[in-house]
Design a protein around this motif. Structure first.
Motif, mmCIF file in Angstrom:
data_model
loop_
_atom_site.group_PDB
_atom_site.id
_atom_site.type_symbol
_atom_site.label_atom_id
_atom_site.label_comp_id
_atom_site.label_asym_id
_atom_site.label_seq_id
_atom_site.Cartn_x
_atom_site.Cartn_y
_atom_site.Cartn_z
ATOM 1 N N MET A 115 -17.090 6.808 3.503
ATOM 2 C CA MET A 115 -16.313 5.691 4.075
ATOM 3 C C MET A 115 -15.215 6.216 5.002
ATOM 4 N N TYR A 130 -6.861 5.467 -5.226
ATOM 5 C CA TYR A 130 -6.088 4.567 -4.386
ATOM 6 C C TYR A 130 -5.508 5.294 -3.174
ATOM 7 N N PHE A 152 -8.188 5.724 -0.663
ATOM 8 C CA PHE A 152 -8.519 4.396 -0.140
ATOM 9 C C PHE A 152 -7.449 3.996 0.879
ATOM 10 N N MET A 165 -7.699 5.494 4.377
ATOM 11 C CA MET A 165 -8.712 4.759 5.151
ATOM 12 C C MET A 165 -8.157 3.411 5.619
ATOM 13 N N GLU A 166 -7.507 2.693 4.702
ATOM 14 C CA GLU A 166 -6.949 1.377 5.015
ATOM 15 C C GLU A 166 -5.933 1.472 6.156
ATOM 16 N N ARG A 183 -6.265 0.977 13.798
ATOM 17 C CA ARG A 183 -7.353 0.861 14.774
ATOM 18 C C ARG A 183 -7.419 -0.558 15.335
ATOM 19 N N SER A 185 -15.113 5.428 8.959
ATOM 20 C CA SER A 185 -13.925 4.820 9.587
ATOM 21 C C SER A 185 -13.462 5.678 10.754
ATOM 22 N N ILE A 218 -7.723 2.089 9.533
ATOM 23 C CA ILE A 218 -8.442 0.911 10.050
ATOM 24 C C ILE A 218 -7.447 -0.136 10.556
ATOM 25 N N ASN A 219 -6.357 -0.307 9.815
ATOM 26 C CA ASN A 219 -5.301 -1.229 10.219
ATOM 27 C C ASN A 219 -4.763 -0.858 11.609
#
Lengths: 175, 175
Positions: B22, B146, B149, B152-153, B159, B26, B156-157
């Motif tokens: 993942m 977490y 995770f 990655m979060e 991005r 991403s 993406i935010n």
């Protein structure tokens, strides 16, 4: 969120539970960003080509709905489903025209109804389902794990845009 | 990406491999967004309070570095590390002043070096490490799953914000 923990949940098989935990964490942060917004903030368009926060929220619900249809029912949208979700899916001019004049509860309710249906369906699946593969029309392979990763990815991506719009709103208010 | 598949990788234990898949997916989408941008596009500031695409990319690298230090070394940044990464971590005025005048390869290189180190460390961990818990200074619990995770979060935010800036760039060019 009281704690920053990714772990499974007893209602799901192990990996699906962990993925649900990520989906739910992402959603919680999204809701925290928008739950106190007023209608004029949800309708605000920083410029002629941007999307409103309201449109982005309905888009999140539409993306999740489409991925339900693809992953759980292995089909495309029906005509009726497309009538309901097409504008939010595609955004753009039509969305700027028609997705407006709703209070935040309208969007929260749409997100919540779709999510409830996602969780109900995921409870009936097991981890091996995550790895079941299909192919897009163009021959590119995908699995269900990717589809639900992508629902999360798409939401977080648009949440970033929502944050930018909120900053612009604050600046134009001069606060 | 040739296929849209989330699956583990032989160099990692099962769940770490899926999480890496993942993270790497991403990143691939992020790189696809930015790899052809010119220096003036990376430095572009839509307004006085926004971040440049260059700053957002260096911020992604800084967030990943900090999460390495927290999760693999269980410590805070040293003074020297803070000197190197602080501006990218915190963004704002200082980042607008100093993170500029670099070609895209500078940012890609920083992202790549940090990612390489992440993957090396994750290869030495196993799935039970993902669930090891610690507490923040305020008493809130987190686990390593977490933390990664969240890396990655966060990417993406940001991005999503990069996409908005790219749209504004296109519009100001009138294309």
């Amino acid at each position: 969120m009281v704690e920053y923990i990714i772990k499974t949940h007893e209602n799901f098989t192990e990996k699906i539970g962990e993925l649900v935990c990520m989906l739910e964490h992402s959603r919680e942060v999204t809701l925290h960003e928008v739950s106190k917004l007023e209608q004029r903030e949800l309708d605000f368009l920083p410029d002629d080509h941007s999307n409103s926060i309201g449109s982005l929220l309905l888009h999140m619900a539409s993306i999740e709905f489409v991925h339900q249809v693809i992953s759980f029912e292995k089909r495309d949208l029906t005509k009726d489903e497309y009538v309901k979700w097409g504008t939010a899916l595609e955004m753009g001019d039509q969305a700027r025209k028609v997705i407006r004049n709703h209070p935040v509860d309208y969007y929260l309710d749409e997100l919540s109804k779709v999510r409830e249906s996602t969780l109900t369906s995921l409870k009936s699946k097991n981890d091996s389902w995550l790895f079941e593969e299909s192919k897009w029309g163009n021959g590119v392979a995908y699995n269900n794990y990717y589809l639900w990763f992508h629902v999360m990815e798409d939401e977080i991506n648009h949440r970033g845009q929502i944050r930018t719009i909120k900053r612009l709103l604050r600046e134009r208010r001069g606060s």
